[in-house]
Design a protein around this motif. Sequence first.
Motif, PDB file in Angstrom:
ATOM      1  N   GLU A 167     -60.887 -47.155 116.090  1.00 18.46           N
ATOM      2  CA  GLU A 167     -61.949 -48.145 115.848  1.00 18.46           C
ATOM      3  C   GLU A 167     -61.434 -49.360 115.090  1.00 18.46           C
ATOM      4  OE1 GLU A 167     -64.977 -46.002 113.794  1.00 18.46           O
ATOM      5  OE2 GLU A 167     -65.156 -44.450 115.328  1.00 18.46           O
ATOM      6  N   THR A 168     -60.095 -49.526 115.016  1.00 21.67           N
ATOM      7  CA  THR A 168     -59.504 -50.598 114.213  1.00 21.67           C
ATOM      8  C   THR A 168     -58.487 -51.393 115.035  1.00 21.67           C
ATOM      9  OG1 THR A 168     -57.567 -49.375 113.379  1.00 21.67           O
ATOM     10  CG2 THR A 168     -59.674 -49.020 112.242  1.00 21.67           C
ATOM     11  N   ALA A 169     -57.893 -52.383 114.381  1.00 18.70           N
ATOM     12  CA  ALA A 169     -56.877 -53.212 115.042  1.00 18.70           C
ATOM     13  C   ALA A 169     -55.563 -52.466 115.232  1.00 18.70           C
ATOM     14  CB  ALA A 169     -56.639 -54.487 114.233  1.00 18.70           C
ATOM     15  N   ILE A 170     -55.313 -51.448 114.417  1.00 18.25           N
ATOM     16  CA  ILE A 170     -54.080 -50.669 114.575  1.00 18.25           C
ATOM     17  C   ILE A 170     -54.239 -49.716 115.744  1.00 18.25           C
ATOM     18  CG2 ILE A 170     -52.613 -48.878 113.555  1.00 18.25           C
ATOM     19  CD1 ILE A 170     -52.972 -50.101 110.866  1.00 18.25           C
ATOM     20  N   PRO A 171     -53.328 -49.745 116.719  1.00 19.98           N
ATOM     21  CA  PRO A 171     -53.437 -48.807 117.843  1.00 19.98           C
ATOM     22  C   PRO A 171     -53.249 -47.374 117.384  1.00 19.98           C
ATOM     23  CG  PRO A 171     -51.347 -49.998 117.923  1.00 19.98           C
ATOM     24  CD  PRO A 171     -52.159 -50.638 116.836  1.00 19.98           C
ATOM     25  N   SER A 172     -54.105 -46.489 117.872  1.00 18.36           N
ATOM     26  CA  SER A 172     -53.998 -45.084 117.463  1.00 18.36           C
ATOM     27  C   SER A 172     -52.667 -44.490 117.885  1.00 18.36           C
ATOM     28  CB  SER A 172     -55.159 -44.271 118.033  1.00 18.36           C
ATOM     29  OG  SER A 172     -55.210 -44.373 119.449  1.00 18.36           O
ATOM     30  N   ASP A 173     -52.032 -45.066 118.912  1.00 16.66           N
ATOM     31  CA  ASP A 173     -50.737 -44.567 119.356  1.00 16.66           C
ATOM     32  C   ASP A 173     -49.629 -44.813 118.329  1.00 16.66           C
ATOM     33  OD1 ASP A 173     -51.638 -43.541 121.730  1.00 16.66           O
ATOM     34  OD2 ASP A 173     -51.155 -45.323 122.917  1.00 16.66           O
ATOM     35  N   ALA A 174     -49.915 -45.566 117.269  1.00 18.66           N
ATOM     36  CA  ALA A 174     -48.915 -45.843 116.241  1.00 18.66           C
ATOM     37  C   ALA A 174     -48.636 -44.632 115.360  1.00 18.66           C
ATOM     38  CB  ALA A 174     -49.356 -47.020 115.367  1.00 18.66           C
ATOM     39  N   VAL A 175     -49.462 -43.593 115.484  1.00 20.14           N
ATOM     40  CA  VAL A 175     -49.249 -42.341 114.752  1.00 20.14           C
ATOM     41  C   VAL A 175     -49.212 -41.205 115.761  1.00 20.14           C
ATOM     42  CG1 VAL A 175     -50.115 -40.744 112.999  1.00 20.14           C
ATOM     43  CG2 VAL A 175     -50.416 -43.209 112.695  1.00 20.14           C
ATOM     44  N   GLN A 176     -48.095 -40.488 115.808  1.00 26.63           N
ATOM     45  CA  GLN A 176     -47.951 -39.375 116.743  1.00 26.63           C
ATOM     46  C   GLN A 176     -47.386 -38.168 116.005  1.00 26.63           C
ATOM     47  OE1 GLN A 176     -48.926 -39.457 119.875  1.00 26.63           O
ATOM     48  NE2 GLN A 176     -49.106 -41.659 120.298  1.00 26.63           N
ATOM     49  N   LEU A 177     -47.900 -36.986 116.362  1.00 27.36           N
ATOM     50  CA  LEU A 177     -47.380 -35.726 115.847  1.00 27.36           C
ATOM     51  C   LEU A 177     -46.628 -35.010 116.955  1.00 27.36           C
ATOM     52  CD1 LEU A 177     -47.286 -33.515 113.579  1.00 27.36           C
ATOM     53  CD2 LEU A 177     -49.327 -32.537 114.674  1.00 27.36           C
ATOM     54  N   LEU A 178     -45.383 -34.651 116.694  1.00 29.04           N
ATOM     55  CA  LEU A 178     -44.613 -33.851 117.643  1.00 29.04           C
ATOM     56  C   LEU A 178     -44.997 -32.390 117.430  1.00 29.04           C
ATOM     57  CD1 LEU A 178     -42.453 -33.811 119.839  1.00 29.04           C
ATOM     58  CD2 LEU A 178     -40.728 -33.634 118.035  1.00 29.04           C
ATOM     59  N   GLU A 179     -45.798 -31.863 118.339  1.00 31.43           N
ATOM     60  CA  GLU A 179     -46.310 -30.502 118.181  1.00 31.43           C
ATOM     61  C   GLU A 179     -45.288 -29.448 118.597  1.00 31.43           C
ATOM     62  OE1 GLU A 179     -50.212 -30.032 119.865  1.00 31.43           O
ATOM     63  OE2 GLU A 179     -50.858 -32.011 119.177  1.00 31.43           O
ATOM     64  N   ASP A 180     -44.324 -29.835 119.413  1.00 30.17           N
ATOM     65  CA  ASP A 180     -43.238 -28.928 119.787  1.00 30.17           C
ATOM     66  C   ASP A 180     -42.256 -28.877 118.616  1.00 30.17           C
ATOM     67  OD1 ASP A 180     -41.018 -27.627 120.754  1.00 30.17           O
ATOM     68  OD2 ASP A 180     -40.865 -28.786 122.603  1.00 30.17           O
ATOM     69  N   THR A 181     -42.238 -27.775 117.874  1.00 32.62           N
ATOM     70  CA  THR A 181     -41.405 -27.670 116.677  1.00 32.62           C
ATOM     71  C   THR A 181     -40.102 -26.903 116.936  1.00 32.62           C
ATOM     72  OG1 THR A 181     -42.604 -25.686 115.958  1.00 32.62           O
ATOM     73  CG2 THR A 181     -43.397 -27.809 115.135  1.00 32.62           C
ATOM     74  N   SER A 182     -39.729 -26.772 118.200  1.00 33.62           N
ATOM     75  CA  SER A 182     -38.506 -26.036 118.522  1.00 33.62           C
ATOM     76  C   SER A 182     -37.277 -26.802 118.060  1.00 33.62           C
ATOM     77  CB  SER A 182     -38.411 -25.790 120.026  1.00 33.62           C
ATOM     78  OG  SER A 182     -38.221 -27.011 120.733  1.00 33.62           O
ATOM     79  N   ARG A 183     -36.194 -26.082 117.825  1.00 31.91           N
ATOM     80  CA  ARG A 183     -34.946 -26.709 117.404  1.00 31.91           C
ATOM     81  C   ARG A 183     -34.375 -27.600 118.502  1.00 31.91           C
ATOM     82  NH1 ARG A 183     -31.491 -22.081 114.058  1.00 31.91           N
ATOM     83  NH2 ARG A 183     -33.013 -21.784 112.370  1.00 31.91           N
ATOM     84  N   GLU A 184     -34.563 -27.181 119.750  1.00 33.48           N
ATOM     85  CA  GLU A 184     -34.038 -27.968 120.867  1.00 33.48           C
ATOM     86  C   GLU A 184     -34.681 -29.350 120.910  1.00 33.48           C
ATOM     87  OE1 GLU A 184     -33.400 -23.761 121.385  1.00 33.48           O
ATOM     88  OE2 GLU A 184     -35.276 -24.875 121.104  1.00 33.48           O
ATOM     89  N   THR A 185     -35.993 -29.387 120.736  1.00 36.04           N
ATOM     90  CA  THR A 185     -36.691 -30.674 120.760  1.00 36.04           C
ATOM     91  C   THR A 185     -36.340 -31.501 119.526  1.00 36.04           C
ATOM     92  OG1 THR A 185     -38.497 -29.710 122.032  1.00 36.04           O
ATOM     93  CG2 THR A 185     -38.958 -31.769 120.877  1.00 36.04           C
ATOM     94  N   ALA A 186     -36.163 -30.826 118.393  1.00 34.38           N
ATOM     95  CA  ALA A 186     -35.747 -31.548 117.186  1.00 34.38           C
ATOM     96  C   ALA A 186     -34.387 -32.202 117.394  1.00 34.38           C
ATOM     97  CB  ALA A 186     -35.694 -30.592 115.996  1.00 34.38           C
ATOM     98  N   SER A 187     -33.466 -31.482 118.021  1.00 37.05           N
ATOM     99  CA  SER A 187     -32.137 -32.042 118.286  1.00 37.05           C
ATOM    100  C   SER A 187     -32.228 -33.267 119.192  1.00 37.05           C
ATOM    101  CB  SER A 187     -31.241 -30.977 118.926  1.00 37.05           C
ATOM    102  OG  SER A 187     -31.007 -29.904 118.030  1.00 37.05           O
ATOM    103  N   GLN A 188     -33.124 -33.218 120.183  1.00 36.77           N
ATOM    104  CA  GLN A 188     -33.328 -34.378 121.051  1.00 36.77           C
ATOM    105  C   GLN A 188     -33.888 -35.558 120.260  1.00 36.77           C
ATOM    106  OE1 GLN A 188     -35.717 -33.274 124.471  1.00 36.77           O
ATOM    107  NE2 GLN A 188     -34.604 -31.350 124.721  1.00 36.77           N
ATOM    108  N   MET A 189     -34.812 -35.264 119.357  1.00 39.60           N
ATOM    109  CA  MET A 189     -35.406 -36.313 118.531  1.00 39.60           C
ATOM    110  C   MET A 189     -34.343 -37.008 117.679  1.00 39.60           C
ATOM    111  SD  MET A 189     -38.355 -35.852 115.614  1.00 39.60           S
ATOM    112  CE  MET A 189     -38.758 -37.175 114.461  1.00 39.60           C
ATOM    113  N   PHE A 190     -33.407 -36.232 117.140  1.00 35.51           N
ATOM    114  CA  PHE A 190     -32.380 -36.796 116.265  1.00 35.51           C
ATOM    115  C   PHE A 190     -31.460 -37.766 117.000  1.00 35.51           C
ATOM    116  CE2 PHE A 190     -32.393 -32.553 113.686  1.00 35.51           C
ATOM    117  CZ  PHE A 190     -33.691 -32.834 113.267  1.00 35.51           C
TER     118      PHE A 190
END
Length: 413
Positions: A167-190
């Motif tokens: 409901e604001t000027a800031i896009p809600s997509d500016a905050v995201q939670l990575l729900e996949d907490t696996s080590r493999e996905t974490a390594s990709q994130m890094f």
Amino acid sequence: MSELIKKAKLLKAASKRLGMLSTSEKNDALGQMAARIAEEKEWILQENEKDILAGKGNGLSDSLLDRLLLTSERIDQIVDGVLQVIGLDDPIREVIESWDRPNGLQIETVRVPLGVIGMVYEARPNVTVDAASLCLKSGNAVLLRGSSSALNSNKALVHVMRAALAETAIPSDAVQLLEDTSRETASQMFRLNQYLDVLIPRGGAGLIQSVIQNATVPVLETGVGNCHVFIDESAEREMAIQIAINAKLHRPSVCNAAETILIHEKWPYASELLSALHGQGVELRGDEILAGANAFVKPAEENDWYTEFLAPIAAVKLVGDVREAINHIDQYGTKHSEAIISENEDNVSLFFRAVDAAVLYHNASTRFTDGEQFGYGAEIGISTQKLHARGPMGLKAITTSKAIVRGTGQIRS
């Protein structure tokens, strides 16, 4: 397309819009976030209770459960932290310095957002909101990757924040939670250099080292807190006892709690201090002299001097003078927060010059190493490295700069 890549792309696009917003637009959005979190308190607490019950079933330690726990009071503190961020000066587009060159060029450096920040953290769901509010105020989009132990709490908090932002000027997509907490996905994130501009790890030594050693994305390192309180020969009795108790017991499970207390061998109140700590439930592990003189002090092992206990446990040691205390801190400390309790200005001056740490204290508890206590509002973390930022990191620590050059037709010969 994986969850990680999908959300990273959304963040990259949102960061472009976010960096263009005015201070009032960002503050309005943060105000909406704070109000929505307060309104949804009961639901957030219910989701947190799921994590607490699962944590107990999985055998999490009391210190980790304390970090994981949300209460009505802690949610009020989270909301207050967002409101404090609203009240802080917006660093974006601040002119850092400006100068004129002999050829007529006018040059200035201004603060700008980093872009997209990847936040990697453990247990503490309050970090979810602290990181989001600081990132948004400083014009940064944020990818939040919390631990599996706090997943229900983090999902609830992010859901509430994104609903408010819609409901604001800031896009809600500016905050995201990575729900996949696996080590493999974490390594990709890094290694997601295409989408992430910086990683900030916040948690135990294992997490921080994992990020540092495996990331190709630049890392803004936070550190483990093996903090010391040194009580000098001239220390005032009541002050020293109260500071040591506060530094150890105010909240033992956090990184700015004292883990080792060094006592000048000529300070006359050592036994009284140890008894006071023991009386308040602190397990003491001491050097040969202190363990031999006090039945309730266990003999310390070498590893105890290195350990961040994060619990009501303290290592205690007698030292001959301030230099011996400094040497001990140099050998075992983690460059986080170190305190001297003393009325000797020469010793205080030497301590301040010689000890290498992010924050040094004279006659005060290490528990003040905190973004809110430093006047930064919430904090993104406490940096113990030496590049870019050090100590509690507020808004300015998560910005960078660019040079603006104005000319009148100059060309270089």
